[in-house]
Design a protein around this motif. Structure first.
Motif, mmCIF file in Angstrom:
data_model
loop_
_atom_site.group_PDB
_atom_site.id
_atom_site.type_symbol
_atom_site.label_atom_id
_atom_site.label_comp_id
_atom_site.label_asym_id
_atom_site.label_seq_id
_atom_site.Cartn_x
_atom_site.Cartn_y
_atom_site.Cartn_z
ATOM 1 N N UNK A 34 -1.768 -32.802 37.167
ATOM 2 C CA UNK A 34 -1.167 -34.287 36.596
ATOM 3 C C UNK A 34 -2.447 -35.111 36.183
ATOM 4 N N UNK A 35 -2.567 -35.470 34.890
ATOM 5 C CA UNK A 35 -3.491 -36.146 34.261
ATOM 6 C C UNK A 35 -3.161 -37.520 34.272
ATOM 7 N N UNK A 36 -2.047 -38.016 33.906
ATOM 8 C CA UNK A 36 -1.838 -39.516 33.729
ATOM 9 C C UNK A 36 -0.379 -39.633 32.994
ATOM 10 N N UNK A 37 -0.103 -40.594 32.665
ATOM 11 C CA UNK A 37 1.265 -41.125 31.920
ATOM 12 C C UNK A 37 1.000 -42.043 30.861
ATOM 13 N N UNK A 38 1.857 -42.435 29.763
ATOM 14 C CA UNK A 38 1.435 -43.423 28.839
ATOM 15 C C UNK A 38 2.657 -44.399 29.013
ATOM 16 N N UNK A 39 2.603 -45.403 28.125
ATOM 17 C CA UNK A 39 3.602 -46.558 28.413
ATOM 18 C C UNK A 39 5.033 -46.042 28.103
ATOM 19 N N UNK A 40 5.255 -44.875 27.531
ATOM 20 C CA UNK A 40 6.473 -44.592 27.404
ATOM 21 C C UNK A 40 7.121 -43.725 28.047
ATOM 22 N N UNK A 41 6.525 -43.302 29.253
ATOM 23 C CA UNK A 41 6.829 -42.227 30.167
ATOM 24 C C UNK A 41 6.462 -41.016 30.171
ATOM 25 N N UNK A 42 5.858 -40.578 29.105
ATOM 26 C CA UNK A 42 5.448 -39.275 28.967
ATOM 27 C C UNK A 42 4.388 -38.740 29.990
ATOM 28 N N UNK A 43 4.394 -37.653 30.553
ATOM 29 C CA UNK A 43 3.526 -37.153 31.680
ATOM 30 C C UNK A 43 2.522 -36.422 30.875
ATOM 31 N N UNK A 44 1.354 -36.140 31.380
ATOM 32 C CA UNK A 44 0.495 -35.319 30.727
ATOM 33 C C UNK A 44 -0.233 -34.289 31.850
ATOM 34 N N UNK A 45 -0.476 -33.247 31.587
ATOM 35 C CA UNK A 45 -0.967 -32.372 32.418
ATOM 36 C C UNK A 45 -2.036 -31.497 31.727
ATOM 37 N N UNK A 46 -3.109 -30.880 32.515
ATOM 38 C CA UNK A 46 -4.013 -30.140 32.112
ATOM 39 C C UNK A 46 -4.231 -28.792 32.943
ATOM 40 N N UNK A 69 -1.340 -43.029 20.117
ATOM 41 C CA UNK A 69 -2.461 -42.427 19.620
ATOM 42 C C UNK A 69 -3.614 -42.315 20.352
ATOM 43 N N UNK A 70 -3.942 -42.643 21.523
ATOM 44 C CA UNK A 70 -5.216 -42.550 22.454
ATOM 45 C C UNK A 70 -4.534 -41.007 23.149
ATOM 46 N N UNK A 83 -7.190 -41.066 28.372
ATOM 47 C CA UNK A 83 -7.068 -42.673 27.881
ATOM 48 C C UNK A 83 -6.760 -43.601 28.936
ATOM 49 N N UNK A 84 -5.928 -42.953 30.123
ATOM 50 C CA UNK A 84 -5.706 -43.659 31.266
ATOM 51 C C UNK A 84 -6.940 -44.218 31.911
ATOM 52 N N UNK A 85 -8.005 -43.253 32.207
ATOM 53 C CA UNK A 85 -9.129 -43.538 32.852
ATOM 54 C C UNK A 85 -10.166 -44.469 32.184
ATOM 55 N N UNK A 86 -10.315 -44.099 30.822
ATOM 56 C CA UNK A 86 -11.294 -44.724 29.862
ATOM 57 C C UNK A 86 -10.641 -46.423 29.361
ATOM 58 N N UNK A 87 -9.600 -46.585 30.021
ATOM 59 C CA UNK A 87 -9.168 -47.917 29.313
ATOM 60 C C UNK A 87 -8.807 -48.104 27.882
ATOM 61 N N UNK A 88 -8.122 -46.988 27.272
ATOM 62 C CA UNK A 88 -8.238 -47.072 25.852
ATOM 63 C C UNK A 88 -7.591 -48.408 25.254
#
Length: 133
Positions: A34-46, A69-70, A83-88
């Protein structure tokens, strides 16, 4: 109600367009981090071993236009910074995200479209129609 549960179960096994399938869940659980999630609730994995990136969509339907976009830049390997770590922060000229509106009442309908109210604009005469002779 029991028939609805069976239908939902079979849909989760075989149909990718209605959200993530059981195979996707098992793959991500086994190989993904798990890497992070966005403001819409989508979850991102690597992927742990391969250089693959995944998204599980919130809301059920797999619609790539819901990736902001981020995260879009991250998932397409244009950047390695999450983007969650970089403060996009989006640029001032970027518009807020909108989902794909095709097929809805809010879809873009240019002048001349059959679905647009009004009349098609008149021809301006800046071209000459071709006719076979």
């Amino acid at each position: 109600m029991a028939q609805s549960g069976i239908k939902q179960f079979l849909s989760e096994i075989f149909s990718w367009w209605g959200g993530n399938t059981w195979g996707t869940r098992l793959w991500i659980r086994r190989f993904g981090d798990y890497v992070g999630s966005d403001e819409f609730g989508n979850r991102y994995y690597q992927d742990r071993k391969a250089n693959r990136r995944y998204v599980t969509y919130a809301g059920g339907y797999a619609d790539a236009s819901t990736i902001p976009p981020g995260w879009n830049g991250w998932i397409h390997h244009r950047t390695d910074v999450v983007p969650a770590e970089a403060g996009y922060e989006p640029y001032s000229w970027e518009l807020p995200h909108q989902p794909n509106l095709t097929g809805s009442a809010e879809a873009y309908r240019p002048d001349g479209s059959l679905l647009n109210k009004g009349e098609r604009p008149r021809v301006t005469g800046d071209y000459q129609a071709w006719s076979p002779e």
